[in-house]
Design a protein around this motif. Structure first.
Motif, PDB file in Angstrom:
ATOM      1  N   SER A   1       0.529  -1.253  -0.033  1.00  0.00           N
ATOM      2  CA  SER A   1      -0.163   0.137   0.073  1.00  0.00           C
ATOM      3  C   SER A   1       0.786   1.323  -0.080  1.00  0.00           C
ATOM      4  N   LYS A   2       2.053   1.188   0.070  1.00  0.00           N
ATOM      5  CA  LYS A   2       2.856   2.287   0.048  1.00  0.00           C
ATOM      6  C   LYS A   2       3.264   2.690  -1.375  1.00  0.00           C
TER       7      LYS A   2
ATOM      8  N   LEU B   1       9.551   3.358  -1.408  1.00  0.00           N
ATOM      9  CA  LEU B   1      10.287   2.933  -0.108  1.00  0.00           C
ATOM     10  C   LEU B   1      11.781   3.354  -0.378  1.00  0.00           C
TER      11      LEU B   1
ATOM     12  N   GLU C   1      10.654  -3.258   5.196  1.00  0.00           N
ATOM     13  CA  GLU C   1       9.291  -3.759   4.501  1.00  0.00           C
ATOM     14  C   GLU C   1       9.372  -5.196   4.182  1.00  0.00           C
TER      15      GLU C   1
END
Length: 340
Positions: A138-139, A142, A150
């Motif tokens: 959902s990001k 990164l 993650e």
């Protein structure tokens, strides 16, 4: 002048869908790309179809080679590519018309080493059967140590960062070259996952487009993924390679242990299915016994039985495993007694 994107398509026995695949790429709203079509020794008419596109579009390049498998074919494509970014498409899949435009613009504007998008699974009749649209959990991006954090977080839930496939991503070509990133040609399953684990952990910045822009055709009777008899040991060796890749890239010991026990449970389940198939076969009881005895003494099975998490197995599987453990223990003790 070098193109902005290089799209690599390995082709093997793909005559049924390859035209749909190529057309979806050539019709992209983004036009500054080269399309590298590599015929991996196809015995059907795939090679002929590829050559027909040479006269239709100057962006198309066709390479014919002996059959070596998808990893070697993709590696050849990486070495031949000239684009700023490199993407991969499987020969029976298609792209949404704006996929390359969105992927490239995101890669440039964010200075990302890797850009990933969501995908939609379709069947042979193009009916949607599943979709996955959040490759970075959902990001939208990164960077730095957050990538590893993650990935480890997702591994604890038996998931992976960015999804396993190469095809929902583009990679900065200089990033691949500088890190000497190529696919492992010694495994036939999970080679894309192993590649992506290493790539993500070496990347400085990765970005996501949370839309289903890639159409993955799930059913392909010619695919290695649908050959049950051939797949058994390929899956076992692939699991070993996944664990080696995680270990070599410095994944935290606790996360690695959890992943190993989960993968070992899948190995145990595969062996149990083999045993069930043997028991259902029409061979004699004595032969069934010898066949089962042989496979439960294989190194893959014994190694998995020594390090797994019972919680990942169904109750019926747990009972069978416990019976087999008792049998293996008795067999081991009997061997020790005969030596004394």
């Amino acid at each position: 002048m070098a193109p902005k994107l290089s799209i690599i398509v390995p082709v093997y026995k793909a005559e049924k869908f390859i035209q749909q695949c190529i057309d979806s790429i050539l019709k992209q709203s983004f036009t500054d790309f080269e399309l590298i079509l590599i015929n991996d020794g196809s015995p059907d008419n795939s090679g002929v179809i590829l050559d027909q596109y040479l006269n239709k579009d100057s962006r198309v390049k066709v390479i014919h080679k002996n059959n070596e498998g998808p990893s070697a074919t993709r590696n050849m494509g990486i070495k031949a590519a000239k684009g700023e970014f490199i993407g991969f498409v499987d020969s029976d899949d298609t792209l949404e018309i704006n996929m390359l435009d969105k992927m490239y613009k995101t890669g440039v504007s964010s200075n990302a080493d890797i850009v990933a998008c969501g995908y939609v699974e379709i069947d042979d009749s193009n009916k949607i059967i599943n979709q996955a649209i959040s490759p970075l959990n959902s990001k939208l991006y990164l960077e730095g140590n957050n990538i590893k954090e993650e990935l480890e977080l997702l591994l604890k839930s038996n998931k992976t960062l960015g999804y396993a496939s190469l095809c929902n991503k583009i990679y900065k070509r200089t990033f691949l070259i500088e890190n000497q990133l190529l696919l492992n040609e010694t495994i036939k399953i999970a080679e894309d996952l192993c590649f992506n684990i290493t790539a993500f952990l070496k990347a400085e910045r990765v970005c996501s487009i949370n839309e289903g822009l890639y159409n993955y055709r799930r059913i392909n009777t010619e695919s290695i993924m649908n050959s049950k008899d051939k797949n058994f040991y390929l899956h076992l060796s692939a699991r070993n390679e996944i664990l080696n890749t995680l270990k070599n890239n410095g994944i935290a010991p606790k996360v690695l242990m959890k992943t190993r026990r989960y993968e070992n449970c899948k190995t145990i389940a595969d062996y149990l299915n083999q045993i069930i198939d043997i028991t259902k076969s029409k061979t004699s009881i004595s032969k069934k016994y010898l066949m089962i005895k042989e496979i439960i003494h294989e190194e893959y099975f014994l190694k998995a039985m020594n390090d797994y998490d019972n919680n990942y197995l169904l109750m019926k599987a747990r009972v069978i495993v416990n019976v087999l453990k008792i049998y293996l223990y008795i067999t081991l003790m009997a061997k020790k007694l005969t030596k004394t």
